[in-house]
Enzyme design. Structure first.
Site, PDB file in Angstrom:
ATOM      1  N   SER A 110       0.877  -1.176   0.000  1.00 12.80           N
ATOM      2  CA  SER A 110       0.000   0.000   0.000  1.00 12.80           C
ATOM      3  C   SER A 110       0.911   1.221   0.000  1.00 12.80           C
ATOM      4  CB  SER A 110      -0.954  -0.011   1.192  1.00 12.80           C
ATOM      5  OG  SER A 110      -0.257  -0.228   2.400  1.00 12.80           O
ATOM      6  N   GLU A 130       1.290   5.521   0.537  1.00 14.11           N
ATOM      7  CA  GLU A 130       0.706   6.701   1.182  1.00 14.11           C
ATOM      8  C   GLU A 130       1.225   7.976   0.519  1.00 14.11           C
ATOM      9  OE1 GLU A 130       0.493   6.603   5.512  1.00 14.11           O
ATOM     10  OE2 GLU A 130       1.220   8.677   5.529  1.00 14.11           O
ATOM     11  N   ALA A 171      -1.771  17.910   9.416  1.00  5.75           N
ATOM     12  CA  ALA A 171      -1.822  18.186  10.853  1.00  5.75           C
ATOM     13  C   ALA A 171      -2.799  19.329  11.105  1.00  5.75           C
ATOM     14  CB  ALA A 171      -0.438  18.553  11.351  1.00  5.75           C
ATOM     15  N   ASP A 208      -2.317  14.907  15.222  1.00  9.14           N
ATOM     16  CA  ASP A 208      -1.464  15.756  16.059  1.00  9.14           C
ATOM     17  C   ASP A 208      -1.959  17.180  15.957  1.00  9.14           C
ATOM     18  OD1 ASP A 208       0.433  13.926  17.019  1.00  9.14           O
ATOM     19  OD2 ASP A 208       1.342  13.862  15.032  1.00  9.14           O
ATOM     20  N   LYS A 213      -8.722  -0.212  19.920  1.00 10.99           N
ATOM     21  CA  LYS A 213      -8.916   0.252  18.532  1.00 10.99           C
ATOM     22  C   LYS A 213      -9.472  -0.887  17.669  1.00 10.99           C
ATOM     23  CE  LYS A 213      -4.809   3.155  18.141  1.00 10.99           C
ATOM     24  NZ  LYS A 213      -3.900   3.850  17.219  1.00 10.99           N
ATOM     25  N   GLN A 253       3.905   3.044  12.461  1.00 12.83           N
ATOM     26  CA  GLN A 253       4.786   4.187  12.269  1.00 12.83           C
ATOM     27  C   GLN A 253       6.061   3.653  11.612  1.00 12.83           C
ATOM     28  OE1 GLN A 253       5.364   7.102  11.572  1.00 12.83           O
ATOM     29  NE2 GLN A 253       4.535   8.069  13.428  1.00 12.83           N
ATOM     30  N   GLN A 278      15.760  15.560   6.634  1.00 12.76           N
ATOM     31  CA  GLN A 278      14.299  15.630   6.787  1.00 12.76           C
ATOM     32  C   GLN A 278      13.784  14.430   7.597  1.00 12.76           C
ATOM     33  OE1 GLN A 278      12.025  14.646   3.265  1.00 12.76           O
ATOM     34  NE2 GLN A 278      10.431  16.147   3.742  1.00 12.76           N
ATOM     35  N   PHE A 323      11.720  14.121  11.198  1.00  8.82           N
ATOM     36  CA  PHE A 323      10.490  13.339  11.415  1.00  8.82           C
ATOM     37  C   PHE A 323      10.693  12.389  12.599  1.00  8.82           C
ATOM     38  CE2 PHE A 323       9.120  13.211   6.611  1.00  8.82           C
ATOM     39  CZ  PHE A 323       8.773  14.543   6.684  1.00  8.82           C
ATOM     40  N   HIS A 359       3.722  -1.150   3.763  1.00  8.65           N
ATOM     41  CA  HIS A 359       3.098   0.152   3.501  1.00  8.65           C
ATOM     42  C   HIS A 359       4.222   1.157   3.310  1.00  8.65           C
ATOM     43  CE1 HIS A 359       0.041   3.354   3.894  1.00  8.65           C
ATOM     44  NE2 HIS A 359       0.933   4.005   4.620  1.00  8.65           N
ATOM     45  N   ARG A 417       7.031  10.432  -3.909  1.00  7.97           N
ATOM     46  CA  ARG A 417       8.148  10.123  -4.805  1.00  7.97           C
ATOM     47  C   ARG A 417       8.140   8.639  -5.146  1.00  7.97           C
ATOM     48  NH1 ARG A 417      13.684  12.900  -3.054  1.00  7.97           N
ATOM     49  NH2 ARG A 417      14.299  11.411  -4.640  1.00  7.97           N
TER      50      ARG A 417
HETATM   51  C1  LIG Z   1       0.065   4.943   9.483  1.00  7.52           C
HETATM   52  C2  LIG Z   1      -0.038   6.343  10.080  1.00  7.52           C
HETATM   53  C3  LIG Z   1      -0.685   7.319   9.338  1.00  7.52           C
HETATM   54  C4  LIG Z   1      -0.811   8.624   9.880  1.00  7.52           C
HETATM   55  N1  LIG Z   1      -1.475   9.579   9.141  1.00  7.52           N
HETATM   56  C5  LIG Z   1      -1.677  10.817   9.656  1.00  7.52           C
HETATM   57  C6  LIG Z   1      -2.434  11.823   8.964  1.00  7.52           C
HETATM   58  O1  LIG Z   1      -2.881  11.613   7.845  1.00  7.52           O
HETATM   59  N2  LIG Z   1      -2.618  13.029   9.587  1.00  7.52           N
HETATM   60  C7  LIG Z   1      -2.125  13.293  10.826  1.00  7.52           C
HETATM   61  O2  LIG Z   1      -2.344  14.407  11.349  1.00  7.52           O
HETATM   62  N3  LIG Z   1      -1.408  12.380  11.517  1.00  7.52           N
HETATM   63  C8  LIG Z   1      -1.166  11.145  10.966  1.00  7.52           C
HETATM   64  N4  LIG Z   1      -0.444  10.196  11.680  1.00  7.52           N
HETATM   65  C9  LIG Z   1       0.142  10.573  12.982  1.00  7.52           C
HETATM   66  C10 LIG Z   1      -0.856  10.382  14.119  1.00  7.52           C
HETATM   67  O3  LIG Z   1      -1.951  11.266  13.974  1.00  7.52           O
HETATM   68  C11 LIG Z   1      -0.096  10.686  15.409  1.00  7.52           C
HETATM   69  O4  LIG Z   1       0.859   9.706  15.658  1.00  7.52           O
HETATM   70  C12 LIG Z   1      -0.984  10.915  16.619  1.00  7.52           C
HETATM   71  O5  LIG Z   1      -0.183  11.501  17.650  1.00  7.52           O
HETATM   72  C13 LIG Z   1      -1.588   9.659  17.199  1.00  7.52           C
HETATM   73  O6  LIG Z   1      -2.594   9.169  16.409  1.00  7.52           O
HETATM   74  P1  LIG Z   1      -3.248   7.726  16.775  1.00  7.52           P
HETATM   75  O7  LIG Z   1      -4.410   7.523  15.914  1.00  7.52           O
HETATM   76  O8  LIG Z   1      -2.214   6.689  16.779  1.00  7.52           O
HETATM   77  O9  LIG Z   1      -3.709   8.061  18.250  1.00  7.52           O
HETATM   78  P2  LIG Z   1      -4.204   7.167  19.425  1.00  7.52           P
HETATM   79  O10 LIG Z   1      -4.254   5.743  19.028  1.00  7.52           O
HETATM   80  O11 LIG Z   1      -5.475   7.741  19.944  1.00  7.52           O
HETATM   81  O12 LIG Z   1      -3.086   7.394  20.513  1.00  7.52           O
HETATM   82  C14 LIG Z   1      -1.690   7.389  20.207  1.00  7.52           C
HETATM   83  C15 LIG Z   1      -0.887   6.851  21.360  1.00  7.52           C
HETATM   84  O13 LIG Z   1      -1.106   7.623  22.521  1.00  7.52           O
HETATM   85  C16 LIG Z   1      -1.202   6.786  23.641  1.00  7.52           C
HETATM   86  N5  LIG Z   1      -2.605   6.780  24.100  1.00  7.52           N
HETATM   87  C17 LIG Z   1      -3.605   7.556  23.606  1.00  7.52           C
HETATM   88  N6  LIG Z   1      -4.757   7.319  24.273  1.00  7.52           N
HETATM   89  C18 LIG Z   1      -4.473   6.386  25.193  1.00  7.52           C
HETATM   90  C19 LIG Z   1      -5.223   5.735  26.190  1.00  7.52           C
HETATM   91  N7  LIG Z   1      -6.510   5.997  26.384  1.00  7.52           N
HETATM   92  N8  LIG Z   1      -4.609   4.842  26.969  1.00  7.52           N
HETATM   93  C20 LIG Z   1      -3.309   4.568  26.800  1.00  7.52           C
HETATM   94  N9  LIG Z   1      -2.533   5.153  25.867  1.00  7.52           N
HETATM   95  C21 LIG Z   1      -3.100   6.051  25.082  1.00  7.52           C
HETATM   96  C22 LIG Z   1      -0.759   5.439  23.178  1.00  7.52           C
HETATM   97  O14 LIG Z   1       0.629   5.329  23.263  1.00  7.52           O
HETATM   98  C23 LIG Z   1      -1.186   5.428  21.730  1.00  7.52           C
HETATM   99  O15 LIG Z   1      -0.488   4.513  20.913  1.00  7.52           O
HETATM  100  C24 LIG Z   1      -0.266   8.912  11.159  1.00  7.52           C
HETATM  101  C25 LIG Z   1       0.423   7.914  11.864  1.00  7.52           C
HETATM  102  C26 LIG Z   1       0.547   6.639  11.340  1.00  7.52           C
HETATM  103  C27 LIG Z   1       1.284   5.592  12.106  1.00  7.52           C
END
Ligand SMILES: Cc1cc2nc3c(=O)[nH]c(=O)nc-3n(C[C@H](O)[C@H](O)[C@H](O)COP(=O)(O)OP(=O)(O)OC[C@H]3O[C@@H](n4cnc5c(N)ncnc54)[C@H](O)[C@@H]3O)c2cc1C
Length: 301
Positions: free
Chosen positions: A16, A18, A52, A110, A168, A179, A215, A219, A269, A275
């Site tokens: 896949s 992105e 973001a 974020d 989830k 990640q 870069q 990240f 993924h 690119r």
């Molecule tokens: C494949 C992928 C695609 C992404 N795409 C985007 C995008 O398009 N746009 C963007 O803005 N960001 C994106 N992100 C970044 C992501 O939004 C950030 O990493 C964000 O900080 C966490 O999102 P999440 O859905 O994993 O959050 P969550 O799953 O809600 O939480 C993230 C982490 O916080 C902790 N946590 C949160 N809530 C709890 C709880 N209740 N109990 C215990 N621990 C908790 C845990 O460590 C958990 O893994 C992406 C990340 C990945 C891996």
């Protein structure tokens, strides 16, 4: 997939891809070229990120819709909880479903520029679990969620991460994309922990080829993924953007991907950063299968 099962490498790897939604017409044209170049990898789906702070809502939607209209590939739209109320997110999701986009990558998101700690938007979802539950109420979406082999910067510990990940999946995520990481052993340890807590959905490793070392180092610093010293040393004294840097990046990515595949990983993924060069290089170097694919006709029209 665990190493000790000694699985033989699979001939065909699911992939896949992105992309991020381009800001300018020139960047959009370049995205279509990239997608065209990568279609021969026959992607299972291609996803488009949500900036973001929810800043790219309309651009994400447009690109996702265009991918659906122009290609045979299934698009997936990233959607976050940031900057929108529940009602607004439900609207966005309904529009996607109406346009035939049935796969959502559901994320908490974020805050813009990571300046502050995540705070739910007034009337918004409090995190990915609530978002997934909300999406399930809107329609029968296929939902993918995020996972963190090296821990999320806000992790409260391994056990609580696993419980959160399980929530989830219980809420309806049918796939986890990780990640990016560069330490395969760390991924396999994570994989085993996830399976040990009863999560059975596919866990797809997220691969970020090092197109530009500075870069990617930025990240990494912001999201908690570690670039091992053995990798950063290879870029020392290598000018960014040089053919030598590309060669180093290709070797590193090939080694990582072949290491994953040889230990049973069947799907990757790629964070493409819009690119194609390094990803095509990986496919070629690893001798993975290309398919013939039609040209994108009417792109952007
Ligand atoms: C494949 C992928 C695609 C992404 N795409 C985007 C995008 O398009 N746009 C963007 O803005 N960001 C994106 N992100 C970044 C992501 O939004 C950030 O990493 C964000 O900080 C966490 O999102 P999440 O859905 O994993 O959050 P969550 O799953 O809600 O939480 C993230 C982490 O916080 C902790 N946590 C949160 N809530 C709890 C709880 N209740 N109990 C215990 N621990 C908790 C845990 O460590 C958990 O893994 C992406 C990340 C990945 C891996």
């Amino acid at each position: 997939m665990p190493r000790d099962q000694g699985l033989t490498p699979v001939a065909r790897i699911g992939v896949s891809l992105e992309f991020f939604p381009p800001k300018t017409a020139a960047m959009l044209a370049s995205l279509w070229k990239t997608l065209q170049a990568l279609l021969p990898l026959d992607p299972v789906f291609v996803s488009v990120t949500y900036g973001a702070g929810g800043t790219t809502r309309d651009r994400t939607h447009q690109v996702v819709k265009d991918i659906k209209r122009i290609t045979n590939v299934r698009p997936a739209a990233h959607l976050t909880c940031v900057g929108s109320s529940r009602a607004e997110i439900r609207d966005i999701a309904q529009n996607y479903f109406h346009d035939g986009v049935t796969h959502i990558v559901a994320l908490r998101g974020d805050p813009p520029e990571r300046t502050t700690k995540f705070k739910p938007y007034p009337g918004g979802y409090g995190g990915s679990v609530e978002l997934i539950e909300g999406l399930r109420e809107v329609a029968e979406f296929e939902i993918t969620a995020a996972a963190y082999p090296e821990g999320h910067p806000e992790s409260q510990g391994v056990q609580s991460d696993m419980e959160h990940l399980k929530r989830k999946c219980d809420a309806g995520a049918v796939r986890l994309i990780t990640q990016f990481f560069y330490n395969n052993d760390q991924f396999f340890r994570f994989y085993e922990r996830v399976r040990a807590c009863g999560i059975t959905v596919p866990i797809v490793p997220g691969i970020l080829p090092i197109t530009n070392f500075e870069q990617i180092a930025r990240f990494s610093a912001s999201c908690g993924s570690v670039i091992p010293k053995a990798i950063s040393e290879q870029f020392e004294g290598v000018p960014s953007g040089s053919s030598e840097a590309s060669k180093v990046a290709l070797d590193i990515a090939c080694e990582q991907c072949s290491g994953l595949i040889s230990q049973g990983v069947e799907e990757l993924h790629f964070y493409t950063l819009n690119r194609s060069d390094l990803i095509l290089g990986i496919w070629d170097s690893l001798g993975l299968k290309f398919t013939s694919s039609p040209s994108l006709v009417g792109v952007g029209s």
